[in-house]
Design a protein around this motif. Structure first.
Motif, PDB file in Angstrom:
ATOM      1  N   GLU A   1       1.344   9.496   6.427  1.00 48.13           N
ATOM      2  CA  GLU A   1       2.368   9.010   7.359  1.00 48.13           C
ATOM      3  C   GLU A   1       2.953   7.686   6.886  1.00 48.13           C
ATOM      4  N   ALA A   2       2.106   6.816   6.357  1.00 45.38           N
ATOM      5  CA  ALA A   2       2.587   5.536   5.828  1.00 45.38           C
ATOM      6  C   ALA A   2       3.534   5.771   4.659  1.00 45.38           C
ATOM      7  N   ALA A   3       3.211   6.741   3.812  1.00 43.33           N
ATOM      8  CA  ALA A   3       4.077   7.062   2.680  1.00 43.33           C
ATOM      9  C   ALA A   3       5.411   7.618   3.154  1.00 43.33           C
TER      10      ALA A   3
ATOM     11  N   CYS B   1       8.779  12.137  -4.767  1.00 43.29           N
ATOM     12  CA  CYS B   1       7.929  11.854  -3.603  1.00 43.29           C
ATOM     13  C   CYS B   1       8.365  12.667  -2.395  1.00 43.29           C
ATOM     14  N   ARG B   2       9.648  12.751  -2.183  1.00 48.84           N
ATOM     15  CA  ARG B   2      10.179  13.518  -1.052  1.00 48.84           C
ATOM     16  C   ARG B   2       9.695  14.959  -1.093  1.00 48.84           C
ATOM     17  N   TYR B   3       9.750  15.571  -2.271  1.00 46.92           N
ATOM     18  CA  TYR B   3       9.359  16.974  -2.377  1.00 46.92           C
ATOM     19  C   TYR B   3       7.847  17.147  -2.270  1.00 46.92           C
TER      20      TYR B   3
ATOM     21  N   ILE C   1       0.831  -1.202   0.000  1.00 44.86           N
ATOM     22  CA  ILE C   1       0.000   0.000   0.000  1.00 44.86           C
ATOM     23  C   ILE C   1       0.868   1.256   0.000  1.00 44.86           C
ATOM     24  N   ALA C   2       1.887   1.276   0.846  1.00 45.59           N
ATOM     25  CA  ALA C   2       2.754   2.450   0.924  1.00 45.59           C
ATOM     26  C   ALA C   2       3.539   2.647  -0.369  1.00 45.59           C
ATOM     27  N   ASP C   3       3.994   1.556  -0.973  1.00 43.65           N
ATOM     28  CA  ASP C   3       4.713   1.663  -2.248  1.00 43.65           C
ATOM     29  C   ASP C   3       3.791   2.187  -3.347  1.00 43.65           C
ATOM     30  N   ALA C   4       2.544   1.742  -3.338  1.00 40.22           N
ATOM     31  CA  ALA C   4       1.585   2.243  -4.323  1.00 40.22           C
ATOM     32  C   ALA C   4       1.332   3.731  -4.116  1.00 40.22           C
ATOM     33  N   ALA C   5       1.260   4.146  -2.853  1.00 39.41           N
ATOM     34  CA  ALA C   5       1.072   5.569  -2.558  1.00 39.41           C
ATOM     35  C   ALA C   5       2.245   6.389  -3.086  1.00 39.41           C
ATOM     36  N   LEU C   6       3.457   5.891  -2.902  1.00 47.17           N
ATOM     37  CA  LEU C   6       4.628   6.602  -3.408  1.00 47.17           C
ATOM     38  C   LEU C   6       4.626   6.662  -4.935  1.00 47.17           C
TER      39      LEU C   6
END
Length: 201
Positions: free
Chosen positions: A58-60, A108-110, A14-19
């Motif tokens: 937060e998960a991302a 993603c970071r930005y 899920i977190a990878d998909a969000a990223l």
């Protein structure tokens, strides 16, 4: 549709998909439904894991920090016994690897950093995860003989962040420096902070 890697938990999927969505579509494209679709999960799966948008963000952030750690902090890089030449080479290698192999993580970071400026609760979480990089660097600068480790760490991180932004989203996106050029840059930076032996001349 995302393909689940062997050993990948549903939370990581899920977190990878969000990223992936953040990198491709930006913050507006990040929804619970879109994450379900991207991850190839039944509708409602992301909501069950992260009920609110804050929880999803937060998960991302947490997953981004985990993936960045694998790219930027290979084993032994920050060992106090590392000599100047090995340290410079390790820093240059890690940064070059990030710039050339994982530009989507920088995007993603930005996206997340900008969102954190509008969400105080996310800012606190974002800053907390960032300590995993700052604190080891500060310990390294102290071990290397820095007379102002906190200030030197800030300068080193700020230089790296500026370079990453310029190459990922700024005017130098087509001019990523070579690993050799990065070694020269790090040697010059550390020489100015820590003394001539770090210049490797």
């Amino acid at each position: 549709m995302a393909t689940r890697a062997t050993g990948t938990s549903r939370a990581d999927l899920i977190a990878d998909a969000a990223l992936a969505l953040l990198a491709e579509r930006g913050m507006r494209g990040l929804t619970h439904r879109a994450v379900d679709e991207r991850a190839g999960l039944p509708q409602g799966s992301t909501s069950n894991y992260a009920r609110t948008r804050q929880a999803l963000l937060e998960a991302a952030v947490r997953r981004l920090a985990e993936r960045e750690a694998r790219v930027l902090a290979p084993a032994g890089l920050l060992a106090p016994a590392t000599g100047p030449r090995e340290l410079v080479a390790g820093l240059a290698s890690a940064l070059h690897r990030y710039l050339t192999r994982h530009p989507e993580l920088l995007v993603c970071r930005y996206e997340l950093a900008l969102e954190a400026t509008r969400r105080p609760e996310l800012r606190e979480f974002f800053d907390m995860t960032g300590r995993q990089f700052r604190e080891p660097l500060m310990a390294l600068m102290t071990a290397a003989g820095s007379t102002a480790p906190e200030r030197h760490t800030l300068s080193l991180v700020a230089w790296c962040e500026g370079l990453m932004f310029s190459c990922a989203a700024g005017s130098f996106s087509r001019s990523v420096p070579s690993e050799e050029e990065l070694r020269t840059d790090f040697a010059e930076l550390l020489s100015g902070m820590l003394g001539p032996r770090w210049g490797l001349h």
